[in-house]
Write a protein that holds these residues in place. Structure first.
Motif, PDB file in Angstrom:
ATOM      1  N   GLN A 178     -29.698  14.414   8.034  1.00  0.00           N
ATOM      2  CA  GLN A 178     -28.671  14.536   9.053  1.00  0.00           C
ATOM      3  C   GLN A 178     -28.607  13.297   9.935  1.00  0.00           C
ATOM      4  O   GLN A 178     -27.511  12.817  10.277  1.00  0.00           O
ATOM      5  CB  GLN A 178     -28.921  15.769   9.919  1.00  0.00           C
ATOM      6  CG  GLN A 178     -27.810  16.067  10.923  1.00  0.00           C
ATOM      7  CD  GLN A 178     -26.473  16.276  10.254  1.00  0.00           C
ATOM      8  OE1 GLN A 178     -26.342  17.126   9.378  1.00  0.00           O
ATOM      9  NE2 GLN A 178     -25.465  15.482  10.639  1.00  0.00           N
ATOM     10  N   ILE A 179     -29.759  12.752  10.304  1.00  0.00           N
ATOM     11  CA  ILE A 179     -29.781  11.529  11.120  1.00  0.00           C
ATOM     12  C   ILE A 179     -29.086  10.398  10.367  1.00  0.00           C
ATOM     13  O   ILE A 179     -28.245   9.681  10.923  1.00  0.00           O
ATOM     14  CB  ILE A 179     -31.236  11.134  11.462  1.00  0.00           C
ATOM     15  CG1 ILE A 179     -31.842  12.133  12.449  1.00  0.00           C
ATOM     16  CG2 ILE A 179     -31.282   9.720  12.045  1.00  0.00           C
ATOM     17  CD1 ILE A 179     -33.326  11.947  12.658  1.00  0.00           C
ATOM     18  N   GLU A 180     -29.434  10.239   9.107  1.00  0.00           N
ATOM     19  CA  GLU A 180     -28.835   9.167   8.305  1.00  0.00           C
ATOM     20  C   GLU A 180     -27.329   9.370   8.173  1.00  0.00           C
ATOM     21  O   GLU A 180     -26.543   8.431   8.357  1.00  0.00           O
ATOM     22  CB  GLU A 180     -29.499   9.136   6.927  1.00  0.00           C
ATOM     23  CG  GLU A 180     -29.096   7.943   6.093  1.00  0.00           C
ATOM     24  CD  GLU A 180     -29.835   7.892   4.766  1.00  0.00           C
ATOM     25  OE1 GLU A 180     -29.946   6.786   4.218  1.00  0.00           O
ATOM     26  OE2 GLU A 180     -30.286   8.958   4.288  1.00  0.00           O
ATOM     27  N   THR A 181     -26.901  10.592   7.892  1.00  0.00           N
ATOM     28  CA  THR A 181     -25.480  10.892   7.714  1.00  0.00           C
ATOM     29  C   THR A 181     -24.683  10.604   8.974  1.00  0.00           C
ATOM     30  O   THR A 181     -23.555  10.078   8.918  1.00  0.00           O
ATOM     31  CB  THR A 181     -25.290  12.362   7.303  1.00  0.00           C
ATOM     32  OG1 THR A 181     -25.999  12.601   6.084  1.00  0.00           O
ATOM     33  CG2 THR A 181     -23.827  12.697   7.112  1.00  0.00           C
ATOM     34  N   ASP A 182     -25.249  10.946  10.141  1.00  0.00           N
ATOM     35  CA  ASP A 182     -24.556  10.726  11.409  1.00  0.00           C
ATOM     36  C   ASP A 182     -24.192   9.260  11.606  1.00  0.00           C
ATOM     37  O   ASP A 182     -23.142   8.937  12.178  1.00  0.00           O
ATOM     38  CB  ASP A 182     -25.417  11.208  12.581  1.00  0.00           C
ATOM     39  CG  ASP A 182     -25.493  12.721  12.661  1.00  0.00           C
ATOM     40  OD1 ASP A 182     -24.679  13.398  12.010  1.00  0.00           O
ATOM     41  OD2 ASP A 182     -26.391  13.225  13.369  1.00  0.00           O
ATOM     42  N   TYR A 183     -25.060   8.364  11.164  1.00  0.00           N
ATOM     43  CA  TYR A 183     -24.797   6.934  11.346  1.00  0.00           C
ATOM     44  C   TYR A 183     -24.012   6.326  10.198  1.00  0.00           C
ATOM     45  O   TYR A 183     -23.209   5.391  10.402  1.00  0.00           O
ATOM     46  CB  TYR A 183     -26.116   6.174  11.540  1.00  0.00           C
ATOM     47  CG  TYR A 183     -26.708   6.370  12.916  1.00  0.00           C
ATOM     48  CD1 TYR A 183     -26.277   5.612  14.004  1.00  0.00           C
ATOM     49  CD2 TYR A 183     -27.692   7.323  13.139  1.00  0.00           C
ATOM     50  CE1 TYR A 183     -26.807   5.796  15.275  1.00  0.00           C
ATOM     51  CE2 TYR A 183     -28.229   7.529  14.410  1.00  0.00           C
ATOM     52  CZ  TYR A 183     -27.783   6.753  15.468  1.00  0.00           C
ATOM     53  OH  TYR A 183     -28.309   6.950  16.734  1.00  0.00           O
ATOM     54  N   LEU A 184     -24.199   6.836   8.984  1.00  0.00           N
ATOM     55  CA  LEU A 184     -23.525   6.244   7.830  1.00  0.00           C
ATOM     56  C   LEU A 184     -22.016   6.417   7.895  1.00  0.00           C
ATOM     57  O   LEU A 184     -21.275   5.634   7.293  1.00  0.00           O
ATOM     58  CB  LEU A 184     -24.054   6.856   6.529  1.00  0.00           C
ATOM     59  CG  LEU A 184     -25.479   6.469   6.136  1.00  0.00           C
ATOM     60  CD1 LEU A 184     -25.836   7.031   4.773  1.00  0.00           C
ATOM     61  CD2 LEU A 184     -25.664   4.956   6.139  1.00  0.00           C
ATOM     62  N   GLN A 185     -21.549   7.419   8.623  1.00  0.00           N
ATOM     63  CA  GLN A 185     -20.102   7.611   8.718  1.00  0.00           C
ATOM     64  C   GLN A 185     -19.411   6.460   9.447  1.00  0.00           C
ATOM     65  O   GLN A 185     -18.192   6.299   9.356  1.00  0.00           O
ATOM     66  CB  GLN A 185     -19.793   8.929   9.433  1.00  0.00           C
ATOM     67  CG  GLN A 185     -20.269   8.991  10.874  1.00  0.00           C
ATOM     68  CD  GLN A 185     -20.029  10.362  11.492  1.00  0.00           C
ATOM     69  OE1 GLN A 185     -19.094  11.051  11.116  1.00  0.00           O
ATOM     70  NE2 GLN A 185     -20.873  10.747  12.429  1.00  0.00           N
ATOM     71  N   HIS A 186     -20.203   5.640  10.149  1.00  0.00           N
ATOM     72  CA  HIS A 186     -19.625   4.499  10.864  1.00  0.00           C
ATOM     73  C   HIS A 186     -19.702   3.209  10.052  1.00  0.00           C
ATOM     74  O   HIS A 186     -19.260   2.160  10.516  1.00  0.00           O
ATOM     75  CB  HIS A 186     -20.356   4.288  12.193  1.00  0.00           C
ATOM     76  CG  HIS A 186     -20.287   5.480  13.098  1.00  0.00           C
ATOM     77  ND1 HIS A 186     -19.113   5.953  13.623  1.00  0.00           N
ATOM     78  CD2 HIS A 186     -21.269   6.316  13.544  1.00  0.00           C
ATOM     79  CE1 HIS A 186     -19.360   7.018  14.381  1.00  0.00           C
ATOM     80  NE2 HIS A 186     -20.649   7.260  14.341  1.00  0.00           N
ATOM     81  N   VAL A 187     -20.289   3.279   8.847  1.00  0.00           N
ATOM     82  CA  VAL A 187     -20.434   2.088   8.016  1.00  0.00           C
ATOM     83  C   VAL A 187     -19.339   2.094   6.962  1.00  0.00           C
ATOM     84  O   VAL A 187     -19.162   3.059   6.224  1.00  0.00           O
ATOM     85  CB  VAL A 187     -21.815   2.044   7.332  1.00  0.00           C
ATOM     86  CG1 VAL A 187     -21.917   0.813   6.435  1.00  0.00           C
ATOM     87  CG2 VAL A 187     -22.925   2.022   8.383  1.00  0.00           C
ATOM     88  N   SER A 188     -18.578   1.023   6.900  1.00  0.00           N
ATOM     89  CA  SER A 188     -17.508   0.930   5.908  1.00  0.00           C
ATOM     90  C   SER A 188     -18.083   0.927   4.508  1.00  0.00           C
ATOM     91  O   SER A 188     -19.083   0.260   4.229  1.00  0.00           O
ATOM     92  CB  SER A 188     -16.709  -0.355   6.124  1.00  0.00           C
ATOM     93  OG  SER A 188     -15.823  -0.581   5.050  1.00  0.00           O
ATOM     94  N   THR A 189     -17.479   1.686   3.594  1.00  0.00           N
ATOM     95  CA  THR A 189     -17.910   1.689   2.192  1.00  0.00           C
ATOM     96  C   THR A 189     -16.988   0.833   1.317  1.00  0.00           C
ATOM     97  O   THR A 189     -17.131   0.808   0.112  1.00  0.00           O
ATOM     98  CB  THR A 189     -17.935   3.133   1.643  1.00  0.00           C
ATOM     99  OG1 THR A 189     -16.626   3.689   1.761  1.00  0.00           O
ATOM    100  CG2 THR A 189     -18.929   3.980   2.400  1.00  0.00           C
ATOM    101  N   ALA A 190     -16.046   0.157   1.951  1.00  0.00           N
ATOM    102  CA  ALA A 190     -15.059  -0.608   1.166  1.00  0.00           C
ATOM    103  C   ALA A 190     -15.724  -1.685   0.338  1.00  0.00           C
ATOM    104  O   ALA A 190     -15.244  -2.037  -0.738  1.00  0.00           O
ATOM    105  CB  ALA A 190     -14.031  -1.233   2.125  1.00  0.00           C
ATOM    106  N   GLN A 191     -16.837  -2.270   0.834  1.00  0.00           N
ATOM    107  CA  GLN A 191     -17.494  -3.327   0.102  1.00  0.00           C
ATOM    108  C   GLN A 191     -18.897  -2.908  -0.329  1.00  0.00           C
ATOM    109  O   GLN A 191     -19.764  -3.741  -0.519  1.00  0.00           O
ATOM    110  CB  GLN A 191     -17.576  -4.591   0.960  1.00  0.00           C
ATOM    111  CG  GLN A 191     -16.225  -5.173   1.335  1.00  0.00           C
ATOM    112  CD  GLN A 191     -16.372  -6.486   2.053  1.00  0.00           C
ATOM    113  OE1 GLN A 191     -16.886  -7.442   1.510  1.00  0.00           O
ATOM    114  NE2 GLN A 191     -15.934  -6.513   3.291  1.00  0.00           N
TER     115      GLN A 191
END
Length: 267
Positions: free
Chosen positions: A249-262
């Motif tokens: 959950q901690i990881e998911t909360d922050y990963l949503q702010h990281v662009s996956t485009a690249q």
């Protein structure tokens, strides 16, 4: 017949002793050697997990949402009932402070370390917490760079690289500075964590090519050996957080702010 006279003082002393004894005030002698402090008593572990300061999303410099690593360590220490003190240091100073005992632990992937560093008797490692990857990165697609021997490679000052005796390090202060140097043509190759590279390339609008996986490991607590007795309780806390889904959950909360485009594989 003879009598032994008892002084008024002695009578008073005997009477006082009897009164106290009858009220349970006189306690049994305390065996000073029977109390053994638990492993968690009277210890505050100092640590530093800020990386370069732009190690996003692992460290964000935002007090409200400090990053994956500060949140994770706070949960582990709370679960372990161990006091902690986070000292924000540059990566190079973190290594120096840990080696000298000014701080007690950091977080690290063994995949970043050379064999001699993995077996350094000054340190012990916790169970694994999170997967972490880093890539050889270029600005444009290029032939596979699985051999960096003799090349000039952009790196972050103070970071460990398991093979940096094979290439020429060109140190920059942070992941963001590395991406800016790539964009300006100051370097052609850099080694970057996948998530920081995705985030900062999106923030600065710099297209990157994830050329080759450089290391794939897991993050662990690297603890000074004098605190090795704390490892069982720390490992139990990690297991509890993993089993309850809190680490994910901690990881998911922050990963949503990281662009996956690249993201690697999506170029």
């Amino acid at each position: 017949m003879s009598f032994t006279l008892i002084s008024p003082f002695c009578i008073l002393l005997l009477l006082t002793s009897w009164l106290l004894s009858s009220q349970g005030v006189i306690a049994a002698p305390v065996d000073q050697g029977t109390h053994t402090p638990t492993a968690r008593e009277a210890v505050t572990l100092k640590y530093s997990i800020s990386g370069s300061g732009t190690f996003y999303p692992y460290f964000t410099n935002n007090p409200q949402h400090p990053g994956i690593l500060p949140d994770l360590v706070a949960r582990i220490l709370t679960q372990s009932a161990i006091e902690g003190e986070n000292i924000v240091l540059p990566a190079k100073r973190t290594n120096r402070y840990l080696e000298s005992g000014k701080i007690d632990f950091d977080l690290i992937s063994p995949a970043w370390l050379k064999a001699s560093q993995l077996t350094d008797p000054r340190f012990v490692f916790s169970d694994a917490m999170l997967p972490i990857r880093e890539y050889v990165v270029t600005r444009a697609p290029a032939p596979s760079l699985n051999n960096l021997s003799g090349r000039m490679v952009g790196t972050v000052r103070g970071y460990y690289y398991h093979d940096d005796d094979e290439f020429v390090r060109v140190d920059f202060e942070s992941e963001r500075a590395l991406i800016q140097a790539l964009n300006k043509g100051r370097i052609d190759i850099a080694i970057l964590g996948d998530l920081p590279a995705q985030y900062w390339s999106a923030q600065d609008n710099v297209a990157l090519h994830f050329n080759q996986l450089h290391s794939h490991g897991t993050l662990h607590i690297r603890l000074r050996a004098e605190h090795a007795h704390l490892l069982p309780v720390l490992n139990q806390a990690i297991q509890t957080l993993r089993d309850s889904g809190q680490i994910t959950q901690i990881e998911t909360d922050y990963l949503q702010h990281v662009s996956t485009a690249q993201a690697p594989g999506n170029e």
